[in-house]
Design a protein around this motif. Structure first.
Motif, PDB file in Angstrom:
ATOM      1  N   ASN A 117      -3.539   2.877  -0.637  1.00 20.23           N
ATOM      2  CA  ASN A 117      -3.483   3.679  -1.694  1.00 20.23           C
ATOM      3  C   ASN A 117      -2.544   3.317  -2.785  1.00 20.23           C
ATOM      4  O   ASN A 117      -1.606   2.723  -2.215  1.00 20.23           O
TER       5      ASN A 117
ATOM      6  N   ILE B  63     -14.849   0.261  -0.082  1.00 20.35           N
ATOM      7  CA  ILE B  63     -14.757   0.340  -1.328  1.00 20.35           C
ATOM      8  C   ILE B  63     -13.416   0.838  -1.806  1.00 20.35           C
ATOM      9  O   ILE B  63     -12.306   1.509  -0.769  1.00 20.35           O
ATOM     10  N   TRP B  64     -12.929   0.880  -3.022  1.00 22.30           N
ATOM     11  CA  TRP B  64     -11.850   1.631  -3.596  1.00 22.30           C
ATOM     12  C   TRP B  64     -12.421   2.718  -4.470  1.00 22.30           C
ATOM     13  O   TRP B  64     -13.454   2.616  -5.035  1.00 22.30           O
TER      14      TRP B  64
ATOM     15  N   CYS C 268       0.900  -1.136   0.074  1.00 19.36           N
ATOM     16  CA  CYS C 268      -0.099   0.135   0.057  1.00 19.36           C
ATOM     17  C   CYS C 268       0.846   1.276   0.111  1.00 19.36           C
ATOM     18  O   CYS C 268       2.153   1.171   0.609  1.00 19.36           O
TER      19      CYS C 268
ATOM     20  N   VAL D 254     -10.095  -4.704  -0.678  1.00 17.24           N
ATOM     21  CA  VAL D 254     -10.391  -3.303   0.429  1.00 17.24           C
ATOM     22  C   VAL D 254      -9.391  -3.450   1.623  1.00 17.24           C
ATOM     23  O   VAL D 254      -9.609  -4.381   2.227  1.00 17.24           O
TER      24      VAL D 254
ATOM     25  N   SER E 217     -16.642  -3.244  -5.598  1.00 14.73           N
ATOM     26  CA  SER E 217     -16.005  -2.598  -4.847  1.00 14.73           C
ATOM     27  C   SER E 217     -15.151  -1.306  -5.168  1.00 14.73           C
ATOM     28  O   SER E 217     -14.716  -0.489  -4.470  1.00 14.73           O
ATOM     29  N   VAL E 218     -15.145  -1.050  -6.650  1.00 13.93           N
ATOM     30  CA  VAL E 218     -14.597   0.004  -7.158  1.00 13.93           C
ATOM     31  C   VAL E 218     -15.718   1.110  -7.833  1.00 13.93           C
ATOM     32  O   VAL E 218     -16.296   0.529  -8.609  1.00 13.93           O
TER      33      VAL E 218
ATOM     34  N   SER F 146      -8.436   3.353  -0.520  1.00 19.20           N
ATOM     35  CA  SER F 146      -9.546   2.442  -0.084  1.00 19.20           C
ATOM     36  C   SER F 146      -9.980   3.031   1.346  1.00 19.20           C
ATOM     37  O   SER F 146      -8.882   3.173   2.249  1.00 19.20           O
ATOM     38  N   ASP F 147     -10.967   3.066   1.820  1.00 22.35           N
ATOM     39  CA  ASP F 147     -11.362   3.146   3.200  1.00 22.35           C
ATOM     40  C   ASP F 147     -11.820   1.800   3.854  1.00 22.35           C
ATOM     41  O   ASP F 147     -12.286   2.000   4.978  1.00 22.35           O
TER      42      ASP F 147
ATOM     43  N   GLU G 243     -10.826  -4.219 -10.311  1.00 16.07           N
ATOM     44  CA  GLU G 243     -11.087  -4.764  -9.074  1.00 16.07           C
ATOM     45  C   GLU G 243     -10.852  -6.295  -9.062  1.00 16.07           C
ATOM     46  O   GLU G 243     -10.752  -6.963 -10.044  1.00 16.07           O
TER      47      GLU G 243
END
Length: 136
Positions: free
Chosen positions: A56, A121-122, A29, A51, A82-83, A117-118, A75
């Motif tokens: 990032n 989701i991305w 990441c 995710v 999720s994107v 990503s949180d 994804e």
């Protein structure tokens, strides 16, 4: 302690690039990927990991894609749905879902792709000089 520098990877498409991004394969990441993809005809594809909060990635195209070269950020199968995001291109914007695909030769020098990503989701933010019709 944060030094201000990110892990950086320089990529070419001398051979086809098909990478599933993980911490264990040189893409932890926070990695910045510089793409020199103008001298060959091999496709370039990155698959985001599942995710993960705070994860990032950034891609910067430093040489316009060569003949027949497409660029894809997608994804993972495990992260399907999720994107989300937006591509801000030369002549307008395009909503993104599941990733981004640049048509052949349309990943142009100066294009930047950010993925963050949180943990749920991305979000992809794409900035480039190609036309909206060349991005999906």
């Amino acid at each position: 302690q944060y030094s201000g520098r990110r892990n950086a990877v320089a990529e070419t498409n001398a051979a086809a690039v098909d990478v599933s991004m993980t911490d264990s394969n040189d893409y932890p990441c926070g990695t910045l990927i510089g793409l020199d993809i103008g001298t060959s005809t091999n496709t370039v594809k990155y698959t985001l990991p599942a995710v993960e909060a705070g994860c990032n990635y950034t891609w910067i195209v430093n040489d316009t894609a060569g003949t027949d070269v497409t660029l894809t950020i997608s994804e993972s199968a495990a992260g399907s749905g999720s994107v989300f995001g937006t591509a801000q291109m030369d002549n307008g914007a395009e909503d993104l879902s599941s990733g981004v695909l640049f048509a052949a030769t349309k990943a142009e020098i100066g294009t930047r792709i950010d993925a963050v990503s949180d943990g749920n989701i991305w979000v992809l933010n794409v900035f480039g000089t190609a036309n909206v019709a060349d991005v999906e």
